[in-house]
Design a protein around this motif. Structure first.
Motif, mmCIF file in Angstrom:
data_model
loop_
_atom_site.group_PDB
_atom_site.id
_atom_site.type_symbol
_atom_site.label_atom_id
_atom_site.label_comp_id
_atom_site.label_asym_id
_atom_site.label_seq_id
_atom_site.Cartn_x
_atom_site.Cartn_y
_atom_site.Cartn_z
ATOM 1 N N SER A 147 77.291 12.596 36.170
ATOM 2 C CA SER A 147 76.715 11.389 35.703
ATOM 3 C C SER A 147 76.511 11.333 34.050
ATOM 4 O O SER A 147 76.743 10.538 33.413
ATOM 5 N N ILE A 148 76.326 12.735 33.649
ATOM 6 C CA ILE A 148 76.093 12.650 32.055
ATOM 7 C C ILE A 148 77.606 12.643 31.499
ATOM 8 O O ILE A 148 77.636 11.954 30.237
ATOM 9 N N PHE A 149 78.467 13.141 31.910
ATOM 10 C CA PHE A 149 79.900 12.963 31.408
ATOM 11 C C PHE A 149 80.117 11.337 31.498
ATOM 12 O O PHE A 149 80.938 10.802 30.572
ATOM 13 N N ARG A 150 79.879 10.796 32.574
ATOM 14 C CA ARG A 150 80.189 9.179 32.702
ATOM 15 C C ARG A 150 79.328 8.299 31.954
ATOM 16 O O ARG A 150 79.848 7.265 31.496
ATOM 17 N N SER A 151 78.230 8.986 31.462
ATOM 18 C CA SER A 151 77.564 8.001 30.321
ATOM 19 C C SER A 151 77.918 8.307 28.896
ATOM 20 O O SER A 151 78.544 9.184 28.662
ATOM 21 N N ASP A 152 77.466 7.162 28.064
ATOM 22 C CA ASP A 152 77.970 7.130 26.735
ATOM 23 C C ASP A 152 77.063 8.037 25.898
ATOM 24 O O ASP A 152 77.451 8.815 25.012
ATOM 25 N N LYS A 163 70.611 23.007 25.096
ATOM 26 C CA LYS A 163 71.478 24.319 24.800
ATOM 27 C C LYS A 163 72.199 24.537 26.051
ATOM 28 O O LYS A 163 73.422 25.026 26.081
ATOM 29 N N LEU A 164 71.656 24.547 27.277
ATOM 30 C CA LEU A 164 72.146 24.927 28.524
ATOM 31 C C LEU A 164 73.338 24.063 28.679
ATOM 32 O O LEU A 164 74.385 24.413 29.149
ATOM 33 N N LEU A 165 73.217 22.832 28.550
ATOM 34 C CA LEU A 165 74.262 21.746 28.960
ATOM 35 C C LEU A 165 75.530 22.065 27.985
ATOM 36 O O LEU A 165 76.570 21.921 28.522
ATOM 37 N N GLN A 166 75.339 22.633 26.804
ATOM 38 C CA GLN A 166 76.688 22.692 26.022
ATOM 39 C C GLN A 166 77.098 24.271 26.107
ATOM 40 O O GLN A 166 78.434 24.301 26.364
ATOM 41 N N GLU A 167 76.197 25.143 26.524
ATOM 42 C CA GLU A 167 76.913 26.635 26.425
ATOM 43 C C GLU A 167 77.337 27.014 28.082
ATOM 44 O O GLU A 167 78.376 27.579 28.299
ATOM 45 N N ASP A 172 79.846 18.471 25.080
ATOM 46 C CA ASP A 172 80.045 17.988 23.753
ATOM 47 C C ASP A 172 78.603 17.509 23.307
ATOM 48 O O ASP A 172 78.208 16.592 23.985
ATOM 49 N N ALA A 173 78.342 17.997 22.200
ATOM 50 C CA ALA A 173 77.113 17.460 21.561
ATOM 51 C C ALA A 173 76.991 15.949 21.291
ATOM 52 O O ALA A 173 76.029 15.403 21.018
ATOM 53 N N SER A 174 78.256 15.293 21.136
ATOM 54 C CA SER A 174 78.251 13.864 21.091
ATOM 55 C C SER A 174 77.656 12.993 22.176
ATOM 56 O O SER A 174 77.549 11.860 21.907
ATOM 57 N N LEU A 175 77.611 13.762 23.269
ATOM 58 C CA LEU A 175 77.324 13.151 24.680
ATOM 59 C C LEU A 175 75.745 13.228 24.840
ATOM 60 O O LEU A 175 75.168 12.804 25.768
ATOM 61 N N LEU A 176 75.283 14.104 23.962
ATOM 62 C CA LEU A 176 73.693 14.413 24.342
ATOM 63 C C LEU A 176 72.876 14.093 23.143
ATOM 64 O O LEU A 176 73.508 13.941 21.795
#
Length: 418
Positions: A147-152, A163-167, A172-176
């Motif tokens: 769902s996170i990947f599908r969202s802008d 930090k957990l989502l990236q590591e 990519d930080a551009s999605l968060l």
């Protein structure tokens, strides 16, 4: 003419006086109002007595149905420039419809907290281990990450989760976008009006009992921590506040032991500001904890766990103590309850944490800047997120056909009944 319409799809109707998630949603709504957006709020949830009354705000409200194409009609009529999904479950249900009907709309996921993190920790607790990372790749994880990947863009309330989502998942930080609770940091006048140490008494805890971490924490308080505190402070009470208490919690009400189940309170300031200490021994969970933020706002030092404090303060200071061991947790609570100087210093630390980490104006400015940039560069932004487009293609196709099958089945059942 610039499209300034925004649609928020709520998992439930917000209950800001009962849940931290409800408070968070109302903060976002006030932000969008301040930026001049024309806001619509829709939910398939059932309204409760604690649901927020939107009549005083310039927000249009819609009841919608799951697996029903009537939502597409509403969506087409609204034609929003942005759509906010309240937690990944709404993105799963309605994301494909938004993408199909309003392909140019910016899709924003407000995670509230990472459900899969809470789930993995709950699984670890049941297995009697602190090693929750071994349970991190559960089914909820796969759904929420997709769902996170599908969202802008996804709004992340905790730096730990950011930090957990990236590591751990290479997102990519551009999605968060890190967006903590948005707080009007109290001024000196507010602080001066709060009851002082000698004007307060007893302990308190608070939380929505439909939230499993809160349910577990109160049971743990009752069976392990409170008996140790009560033994040393026989005149002290622990007042437990929160809506939707099940019978198992109501049965813990024992005035003779100073353990009082108070239920929902309309003005939570009253509960915090007249208590000397807030106890929050959370053994699993995620995100930022609204009760601990409120404790700082109302000048009430707190004792919590590592998980409770996680994402609230990056430094080691706390407005009380962070402790995971039962006996030490209880002893620190007793110490803080009795030591006026220690208590005053803890209270001051809470105010420092608020000023350093939760100033609303700072984060609203950054969020508004991010949204404007996203609108300007949305085509390039989406092209750089190939995994998101891939997941949208496959996941939304399967969700779309499942939804249409359920809708057709429901229509058939209605005809049979009639």
């Amino acid at each position: 003419m610039l499209n300034n319409r925004i649609l928020i799809i709520g998992l439930i109707w917000p209950e800001p006086e009962a849940t931290a998630a409800g408070s968070r949603m109302l903060q976002l709504i006030h932000f969008f109002i301040k930026q001049g957006y024309e806001i619509s709020f829709a939910s398939a949830g059932t309204k409760s007595d604690l649901s927020f009354d939107f009549s005083d705000l310039s927000v249009s409200c819609f009841d919608i149905e799951l697996n029903n194409s009537s939502f597409d009609v509403i969506l087409k009529k609204l034609d929003p420039a942005m759509v906010v999904f309240d937690r990944f479950l709404t993105e799963e249900q309605y994301g494909w419809r938004v993408q199909q009907t309003c392909p140019d709309a910016i899709r924003i996921l407000d995670t509230e907290d990472l459900h899969f993190l809470r789930k993995s920790r709950e699984m670890a607790l049941k297995k009697g281990t602190d090693n929750w990372i071994q349970f991190i790749q559960n089914d909820t994880t796969k759904r929420e990450i997709a769902s996170i990947f599908r969202s802008d863009i996804s709004l992340i309330i905790s730096q730990f989760e950011y930090k957990l989502l990236q590591e751990e998942f290479n997102i990519d930080a551009s999605l968060l976008f890190y967006l903590p609770f948005l707080v009007d940091v109290p001024g000196n006048q507010h602080l001066a009006e709060l009851p002082e140490f000698d004007q307060r008494q007893h302990f308190m805890t608070i939380g929505n009992f439909r939230h499993q971490p809160n349910l577990d924490a109160v049971k743990y308080l009752h069976s392990h921590i409170w008996p140790l505190i009560r033994k040393e402070l026989p005149d002290a009470n622990l007042e437990v506040y929160g809506p939707y208490a099940p019978e198992a919690i109501k049965q813990l009400h024992k005035p003779q032991n100073g353990f009082l189940i108070k239920g929902w309170i309309a003005d939570k300031k009253e509960a915090f500001a007249h208590s000397r200490i807030c106890l929050a021994p959370l053994r699993f969970g995620a995100g930022q904890k609204g009760k601990l933020l409120d404790a700082m706002l109302y000048g009430t030092p707190s004792i919590t766990s590592t998980i409770g404090a996680e994402g609230m303060e990056v430094a080691t200071k706390w407005n009380g103590f962070i402790e995971d061991q039962t006996e030490i947790f209880a002893s620190k609570a007793i110490q803080l309850y009795q030591d006026k100087s220690l208590w005053i210093n803890a209270q001051k630390t809470g105010y420092e944490i608020l000023r350093r980490n939760y100033d609303k104006q700072t984060y609203e400015y950054q969020f508004n800047k991010k949204l404007k940039l996203l609108q300007k560069e949305i085509i390039r932004h989406r092209k750089s997120n190939f995994i998101g487009s891939l997941l949208s293609h496959h996941q939304h196709q399967s969700t779309k056909f499942m939804s249409k099958w359920i809708e057709a089945k429901n229509l058939l059942n209605d005809k049979i009944i009639k």
